[in-house]
Design a protein around this motif. Structure first.
Motif, PDB file in Angstrom:
ATOM      1  N   TYR A  78      26.918  11.659  16.766  1.00 50.59           N
ATOM      2  CA  TYR A  78      28.042  12.581  16.788  1.00 50.59           C
ATOM      3  C   TYR A  78      27.549  13.943  16.312  1.00 50.59           C
ATOM      4  N   ILE A  79      28.401  14.963  16.539  1.00 54.65           N
ATOM      5  CA  ILE A  79      28.060  16.336  16.152  1.00 54.65           C
ATOM      6  C   ILE A  79      28.424  16.511  14.685  1.00 54.65           C
ATOM      7  N   LYS A  80      27.405  16.858  13.892  1.00 54.86           N
ATOM      8  CA  LYS A  80      27.653  17.076  12.462  1.00 54.86           C
ATOM      9  C   LYS A  80      28.082  18.506  12.195  1.00 54.86           C
ATOM     10  N   ILE A 115      23.754  23.367  17.566  1.00 53.42           N
ATOM     11  CA  ILE A 115      24.483  22.115  17.377  1.00 53.42           C
ATOM     12  C   ILE A 115      23.559  21.144  16.648  1.00 53.42           C
ATOM     13  N   ILE A 116      24.059  20.563  15.576  1.00 57.74           N
ATOM     14  CA  ILE A 116      23.298  19.597  14.789  1.00 57.74           C
ATOM     15  C   ILE A 116      23.926  18.233  15.019  1.00 57.74           C
ATOM     16  N   PHE A 117      23.113  17.295  15.568  1.00 58.13           N
ATOM     17  CA  PHE A 117      23.569  15.947  15.882  1.00 58.13           C
ATOM     18  C   PHE A 117      23.137  14.975  14.790  1.00 58.13           C
ATOM     19  N   ASP A 118      24.000  13.993  14.548  1.00 61.54           N
ATOM     20  CA  ASP A 118      23.592  12.851  13.734  1.00 61.54           C
ATOM     21  C   ASP A 118      22.967  11.821  14.678  1.00 61.54           C
ATOM     22  N   PRO A 178      16.033  10.251  22.076  1.00 61.45           N
ATOM     23  CA  PRO A 178      14.709   9.637  21.906  1.00 61.45           C
ATOM     24  C   PRO A 178      13.805  10.457  20.997  1.00 61.45           C
ATOM     25  N   ILE A 179      14.292  10.708  19.770  1.00 61.99           N
ATOM     26  CA  ILE A 179      13.515  11.452  18.777  1.00 61.99           C
ATOM     27  C   ILE A 179      13.588  10.661  17.477  1.00 61.99           C
ATOM     28  N   ASP A 180      12.477  10.491  16.846  1.00 62.38           N
ATOM     29  CA  ASP A 180      12.412   9.660  15.642  1.00 62.38           C
ATOM     30  C   ASP A 180      12.848  10.462  14.419  1.00 62.38           C
ATOM     31  N   LYS A 181      14.096  10.932  14.449  1.00 62.94           N
ATOM     32  CA  LYS A 181      14.682  11.647  13.316  1.00 62.94           C
ATOM     33  C   LYS A 181      16.172  11.325  13.267  1.00 62.94           C
ATOM     34  N   ASP A 182      16.728  11.319  12.027  1.00 60.86           N
ATOM     35  CA  ASP A 182      18.160  11.038  11.869  1.00 60.86           C
ATOM     36  C   ASP A 182      19.023  12.239  12.201  1.00 60.86           C
ATOM     37  N   GLU A 183      18.440  13.413  12.220  1.00 61.03           N
ATOM     38  CA  GLU A 183      19.202  14.627  12.493  1.00 61.03           C
ATOM     39  C   GLU A 183      18.430  15.480  13.489  1.00 61.03           C
TER      40      GLU A 183
END
Length: 343
Positions: free
Chosen positions: A2-4, A59-62, A69-74
């Motif tokens: 979701y969009i943080k 836009i910052i996604f959770d 497909p990116i190995d990050k939580d944000e």
């Protein structure tokens, strides 16, 4: 996922940084993909602040579910719009527009189904729309239109495939006919190779005989060469003698030519002298004739004419004597000239 947070800066209505769900989202969501809308004009802030010469939306996604497909939580996506540039950033690293589109498609945001964002008034429009438009809209929301389009594309591909299959069958038929022709040519080639082998064997035999004959002739020529060496030496001596003789004769010829030239000059002088004597003789004969005419016409001057006649006779006699003296010399010179000419 979701969009943080959404960060907007540099637009007319939002000069400062802020987190918002405002109409500026249209810039990033309209056109199928957020952050992929065509370059907007007239939205950037036009004040005197140099810090606001460009605008951006971030836009910052959770991404705790790893939908992206990116190995990050944000994960942050930013689009920066300036007066001369339009750039995209993924986690603060510059990327291309195509990279962003591929990333979002991998997360399920399809350009062919842009209804993951519902604009204000869209529900009301859908409720008041005719059944045909609502059915069309529902098919688009459900994503079935994509399959219809793909079905049409598949039909076109199938049609092309059928055409290509027919071409391939024609090509296979041609290849089979060609193979049959090549088999016949293969048999002919085998027959040709057999006769060609025989021909090359005969040629080799003929060449071998010719080579032996040539070697034999070469040996004979070597023998002749050895025996003709002495003859060649004699001929060389004779040629040297002939050369010396030619040089001697050439020298004599030059001397004879010189003498001939002098004889010709002397002959020319004698010819001129003889010609002058003949002219003088003719003149005297004419004078005698005139005197005789005068004697016949005038008896009183006869004695004077006789005396003049005697004088002229004496002169003629002297000239004839001189002419007789010159004539043998002239004849001799003429004879010498003829001899020189013959030489």
């Amino acid at each position: 996922m979701y969009i943080k947070q959404i960060v907007i800066q540099g637009f007319r209505s939002f000069r400062k940084n802020l987190w918002t769900r405002s109409p500026a989202q249209c810039i990033v969501f309209c056109g199928g993909f957020f952050l992929i809308y065509a370059r907007p004009t007239g939205f950037t802030y036009e004040g005197v602040d140099p810090l606001c010469s460009k605008a951006y939306v971030e836009i910052i996604f959770d991404n705790s579910d790893n939908r992206l497909p990116i190995d990050k939580d944000e994960v942050s996506l930013r689009r920066v719009i300036g007066s001369k540039k339009d750039q995209y950033y993924l986690n603060k690293k510059m990327v291309t527009r195509t990279d962003v589109m591929n990333l979002l498609e991998s997360a399920g945001f399809s350009r062919s189904n842009p209804y993951y964002i519902v604009k204000q008034g869209k529900i009301n429009q859908m409720a008041t729309a005719p059944d045909s438009q609502r059915l069309k809209l529902l098919r688009e929301v459900a994503g079935t239109r994509v399959y219809d389009e793909r079905r049409e594309e598949s039909k076109g591909i199938l049609k092309d495939t059928v055409g290509r299959t027919e071409k391939i069958e024609d090509l296979l038929k041609y290849i089979e006919e060609r193979l049959k022709t090549l088999e016949e040519e293969k048999e002919e080639l085998k027959e040709y190779q057999k006769w060609d082998k025989m021909r090359r064997s005969l040629e080799y035999t003929i060449y071998d005989h010719e080579l032996k004959d040539a070697r034999k002739k070469l040996e004979e020529l070597d023998t002749r060469k050895e025996t003709s060496s002495s003859v060649t030496e004699k001929l060389r001596e004779q040629a040297q003698q002939a050369t010396d003789q030619i040089k001697k004769l050439s020298k004599e010829l030059r001397e004879v030519k010189g003498k001939l030239q002098s004889y010709r000059e002397e002959k020319e002088a004698l010819s001129q002298e003889q010609s002058s004597l003949f002219k003088e003789k003719t003149r005297l004969e004419l004078t005698i004739k005139d005197l005789r005419d005068e004697v016949e016409g005038d008896d009183s001057s006869r004695k004077r004419a006789e005396r003049e006649l005697e004088r002229l006779k004496e002169t003629i006699s002297v000239k004839l004597t001189q002419l007789e003296d010159i004539r043998p010399r002239y004849e001799a010179q003429k004879k010498r000239e003829e001899e020189c000419t013959r030489e």
